[in-house]
Scaffold this motif. Structure first.
Motif, PDB file in Angstrom:
ATOM      1  N   GLN A  35      35.731  58.341 -32.773  1.00  0.00           N
ATOM      2  CA  GLN A  35      37.100  58.651 -32.365  1.00  0.00           C
ATOM      3  C   GLN A  35      38.067  57.624 -32.958  1.00  0.00           C
ATOM      4  O   GLN A  35      37.771  56.431 -32.993  1.00  0.00           O
ATOM      5  CB  GLN A  35      37.170  58.630 -30.835  1.00  0.00           C
ATOM      6  N   SER A  36      39.218  58.100 -33.421  1.00  0.00           N
ATOM      7  CA  SER A  36      40.223  57.169 -33.929  1.00  0.00           C
ATOM      8  C   SER A  36      40.850  56.408 -32.763  1.00  0.00           C
ATOM      9  O   SER A  36      40.797  56.856 -31.613  1.00  0.00           O
ATOM     10  CB  SER A  36      41.312  57.910 -34.704  1.00  0.00           C
ATOM     11  N   ILE A  37      41.450  55.290 -33.079  1.00  0.00           N
ATOM     12  CA  ILE A  37      42.136  54.520 -32.039  1.00  0.00           C
ATOM     13  C   ILE A  37      43.255  55.367 -31.439  1.00  0.00           C
ATOM     14  O   ILE A  37      43.441  55.390 -30.228  1.00  0.00           O
ATOM     15  CB  ILE A  37      42.654  53.189 -32.601  1.00  0.00           C
ATOM     16  N   ALA A  38      43.994  56.091 -32.276  1.00  0.00           N
ATOM     17  CA  ALA A  38      45.076  56.940 -31.765  1.00  0.00           C
ATOM     18  C   ALA A  38      44.541  57.984 -30.784  1.00  0.00           C
ATOM     19  O   ALA A  38      45.113  58.192 -29.709  1.00  0.00           O
ATOM     20  CB  ALA A  38      45.806  57.624 -32.914  1.00  0.00           C
ATOM     21  N   ALA A  39      43.436  58.626 -31.123  1.00  0.00           N
ATOM     22  CA  ALA A  39      42.860  59.639 -30.227  1.00  0.00           C
ATOM     23  C   ALA A  39      42.396  59.020 -28.922  1.00  0.00           C
ATOM     24  O   ALA A  39      42.581  59.603 -27.848  1.00  0.00           O
ATOM     25  CB  ALA A  39      41.700  60.352 -30.919  1.00  0.00           C
ATOM     26  N   LEU A  41      43.644  56.314 -27.524  1.00  0.00           N
ATOM     27  CA  LEU A  41      44.841  55.975 -26.756  1.00  0.00           C
ATOM     28  C   LEU A  41      45.439  57.227 -26.125  1.00  0.00           C
ATOM     29  O   LEU A  41      45.826  57.220 -24.954  1.00  0.00           O
ATOM     30  CB  LEU A  41      45.864  55.258 -27.643  1.00  0.00           C
ATOM     31  N   TRP A  42      45.511  58.299 -26.893  1.00  0.00           N
ATOM     32  CA  TRP A  42      45.995  59.577 -26.332  1.00  0.00           C
ATOM     33  C   TRP A  42      45.150  59.991 -25.144  1.00  0.00           C
ATOM     34  O   TRP A  42      45.667  60.444 -24.135  1.00  0.00           O
ATOM     35  CB  TRP A  42      45.944  60.675 -27.380  1.00  0.00           C
ATOM     36  N   SER A  43      43.839  59.879 -25.288  1.00  0.00           N
ATOM     37  CA  SER A  43      42.929  60.269 -24.193  1.00  0.00           C
ATOM     38  C   SER A  43      43.202  59.481 -22.922  1.00  0.00           C
ATOM     39  O   SER A  43      42.969  59.972 -21.818  1.00  0.00           O
ATOM     40  CB  SER A  43      41.468  60.065 -24.609  1.00  0.00           C
ATOM     41  N   ALA A  44      43.685  58.261 -23.085  1.00  0.00           N
ATOM     42  CA  ALA A  44      43.999  57.406 -21.934  1.00  0.00           C
ATOM     43  C   ALA A  44      45.429  57.627 -21.440  1.00  0.00           C
ATOM     44  O   ALA A  44      45.882  56.938 -20.528  1.00  0.00           O
ATOM     45  CB  ALA A  44      43.785  55.937 -22.310  1.00  0.00           C
ATOM     46  N   GLY A  45      46.149  58.562 -22.068  1.00  0.00           N
ATOM     47  CA  GLY A  45      47.518  58.855 -21.655  1.00  0.00           C
ATOM     48  C   GLY A  45      48.554  57.917 -22.260  1.00  0.00           C
ATOM     49  O   GLY A  45      49.710  57.900 -21.831  1.00  0.00           O
ATOM     50  N   ASN A  80      49.728  46.225 -38.701  1.00  0.00           N
ATOM     51  CA  ASN A  80      49.977  47.327 -39.632  1.00  0.00           C
ATOM     52  C   ASN A  80      48.758  48.211 -39.900  1.00  0.00           C
ATOM     53  O   ASN A  80      48.601  48.745 -40.986  1.00  0.00           O
ATOM     54  CB  ASN A  80      50.558  46.799 -40.956  1.00  0.00           C
ATOM     55  N   ARG A  81      47.916  48.367 -38.914  1.00  0.00           N
ATOM     56  CA  ARG A  81      46.757  49.263 -39.029  1.00  0.00           C
ATOM     57  C   ARG A  81      47.172  50.646 -38.538  1.00  0.00           C
ATOM     58  O   ARG A  81      47.773  50.770 -37.475  1.00  0.00           O
ATOM     59  CB  ARG A  81      45.588  48.737 -38.202  1.00  0.00           C
ATOM     60  N   ARG A  82      46.894  51.669 -39.295  1.00  0.00           N
ATOM     61  CA  ARG A  82      47.248  53.037 -38.896  1.00  0.00           C
ATOM     62  C   ARG A  82      46.221  53.536 -37.884  1.00  0.00           C
ATOM     63  O   ARG A  82      45.090  53.855 -38.223  1.00  0.00           O
ATOM     64  CB  ARG A  82      47.302  53.940 -40.107  1.00  0.00           C
ATOM     65  N   ALA A  83      46.645  53.598 -36.635  1.00  0.00           N
ATOM     66  CA  ALA A  83      45.736  53.939 -35.538  1.00  0.00           C
ATOM     67  C   ALA A  83      45.138  55.333 -35.687  1.00  0.00           C
ATOM     68  O   ALA A  83      44.058  55.591 -35.159  1.00  0.00           O
ATOM     69  CB  ALA A  83      46.456  53.816 -34.194  1.00  0.00           C
TER      70      ALA A  83
END
Length: 107
Positions: A35-39, A41-45, A80-83
């Motif tokens: 899972q990407s970091i962005a996904a 984070l989204w999963s955690a709201g 500057n890491r693309r989550a």
């Protein structure tokens, strides 16, 4: 009860490994392998993890394919890491990126 004929996980026979922990601004969260970091984070709201240079406006994932740079985060002290492109790993320390995120890079 889920109908196996319409459940995507059942259709492909997918099985994931166990979730693991990482932190975001000191808060412990979980992610799934791959899972990407962005996904995660989204999963955690969590929808925003960067503020703009001008105005400090919140930003998070926008395009989801690494083109817009709205999802920049600091990961393990690297700004500057693309989550949306960085795969979450056990023990990662992700922090909100403020502004351009270049502090400390000129050394």
């Amino acid at each position: 009860m889920t109908d196996d004929r319409t459940d995507p996980v059942a259709l492909v026979g997918a099985a994931t490994d166990a979730a693991f922990e990482f932190t975001f601004d000191g808060r412990t969260l979980t992610a799934l392998p791959g899972q990407s970091i962005a996904a995660a984070l989204w999963s955690a709201g969590i929808l925003a993890w960067r503020t703009t240079r001008v105005g400090g406006r919140p930003r998070g994932a926008f395009c989801g394919i690494g083109q817009c740079h709205d999802c920049l985060a600091t990961v393990n002290d690297r700004p500057n890491r693309r989550a949306c492109l960085v795969t979450a790993r056990p023990g990662d320390a992700v922090t909100t990126q403020e502004g351009h995120g270049h502090a400390g890079l000129d050394t």
